[in-house]
Enzyme design. Structure first.
Site, PDB file in Angstrom:
ATOM      1  N   ASP A  96       0.814  -1.213   0.000  1.00  0.00           N
ATOM      2  CA  ASP A  96       0.000   0.000   0.000  1.00  0.00           C
ATOM      3  C   ASP A  96       0.851   1.268   0.000  1.00  0.00           C
ATOM      4  OD1 ASP A  96      -2.332  -1.421  -0.083  1.00  0.00           O
ATOM      5  OD2 ASP A  96      -2.808  -1.217   2.045  1.00  0.00           O
ATOM      6  N   ASP A 141      -1.728  14.895  21.347  1.00  0.00           N
ATOM      7  CA  ASP A 141      -0.544  14.617  20.530  1.00  0.00           C
ATOM      8  C   ASP A 141      -0.710  15.056  19.084  1.00  0.00           C
ATOM      9  OD1 ASP A 141       0.742  13.556  22.686  1.00  0.00           O
ATOM     10  OD2 ASP A 141       0.464  11.462  22.117  1.00  0.00           O
ATOM     11  N   ASN A 197      -5.978   6.212  10.788  1.00  0.00           N
ATOM     12  CA  ASN A 197      -7.221   6.561  11.467  1.00  0.00           C
ATOM     13  C   ASN A 197      -7.782   5.397  12.271  1.00  0.00           C
ATOM     14  OD1 ASN A 197      -9.952   8.073  11.744  1.00  0.00           O
ATOM     15  ND2 ASN A 197     -10.513   6.216  10.630  1.00  0.00           N
ATOM     16  N   SER A 203      -6.120   2.779  13.431  1.00  0.00           N
ATOM     17  CA  SER A 203      -5.206   2.499  14.541  1.00  0.00           C
ATOM     18  C   SER A 203      -5.428   3.458  15.708  1.00  0.00           C
ATOM     19  CB  SER A 203      -3.752   2.610  14.077  1.00  0.00           C
ATOM     20  OG  SER A 203      -3.456   1.644  13.093  1.00  0.00           O
TER      21      SER A 203
END
Length: 284
Positions: free
Chosen positions: A70, A169, A183, A185
């Site tokens: 990917d 973060d 996203n 994860s």
């Protein structure tokens, strides 16, 4: 499609000889070029992913074969995005969410390709701008802390209307196609890949009430961080964002174009790649 698509550019991301896939990629490159010739296509190799260097080659091709995982496909899609050319992935690597076929299925895919028995999927892409610098993202744009200590305050606007301040973060602004990548994860939602929307997912937010937000793609968004930050594009390119400097994000006028088999079904891909419905023992 069969009357106009005659020249195939082959993307291969440079790989170090110590990479476990190096030997397999080297063998596959020669095999793929020979197969394209046997099937009646003109072809050429691009292995630098250097847009300026390869611009004339990109203009020459009618479509692009991306040999790898990917990451290779994402790099190729960004590089060819402004040229409005379709890509398809031949998986050599791990997950392969975006790939059209495995290497052993390429010959059948090319034959379907010539007979117009494949489909063109058009996905939303993001266009970002910092000052005079513009860029495209296929999966996501991430605003991230530049230093390890403290939290990053990010003010978010829809047009001129402020709607949130994220403290943590960082923040992911993902496309539907990218909703199953970083996203996911970060515990963001899966959104159907052909949807027209943005997904805003905070990274380790200081407030326990912050949750991912899905917005329609008709909005033009802008973000400002209270201190210097990094803007990361598809996990592959970075830009500096100065304190209080706006980052503008909107729907790209050009779609991400992926060629896929007619039989491809998004829900089947999710089930197979994410092992939905499998027993815990199989997942291990």
């Amino acid at each position: 499609m069969k009357d106009s698509l005659q020249t195939i550019g082959v993307f291969v991301r440079p790989t170090h000889y110590q990479n476990p896939l190096f030997e397999k990629l080297e063998q596959a490159k020669e095999w793929v070029l020979k197969l394209l010739e046997d099937e009646g296509f003109e072809s050429f190799m691009i292995d630098s992913l250097d847009g300026a260097k390869d611009a004339r080659l990109i203009e020459k091709a009618d479509a692009f074969l991306c040999l790898g995982g990917d990451g290779t496909i994402l790099g190729a899609l960004r590089m060819t995005h402004s040229y409005n050319k379709p890509c398809f992935g031949v998986r050599i690597g791990n997950l392969g969410f975006l790939s059209a076929v495995e290497l052993n299925g390429l010959k059948d895919f090319l034959q379907d390709f010539k007979q117009d028995r494949i489909k063109l999927e058009e996905h939303l892409a993001l266009e970002g701008r910092i000052g005079k610098t513009s860029f495209y993202a296929i999966n996501e744009i991430v605003i991230a802390k530049k230093k390890a200590l403290g939290v990053l305050d990010i003010k978010a606007y829809a047009g001129h209307t402020p709607f949130n301040t994220y403290k943590g973060d960082g923040l992911i602004i993902a496309t539907p196609l990218g909703s199953t990548a970083y996203n996911l994860s970060a515990h963001g939602p899966i959104v159907h890949a052909l949807s027209q929307s943005y997904i805003l997912t905070p990274l380790c937010d200081f407030s326990l009430t912050q949750r991912p937000l899905v917005l329609g793609a008709e909005f033009c968004l802008n973000f400002c961080a209270h201190e210097d930050a990094l803007v990361v594009i598809d996990g592959q390119a970075t830009y500096d964002l100065k304190a209080n400097q706006p980052l503008y994000i909107q729907k790209s006028p050009t779609t991400t174009k992926l060629l896929q088999k007619n039989s491809r079904d998004y829900f089947k891909v999710l089930k197979e790649k994410l092992l939905w419905g499998e027993s815990p023992s199989k997942k291990r």
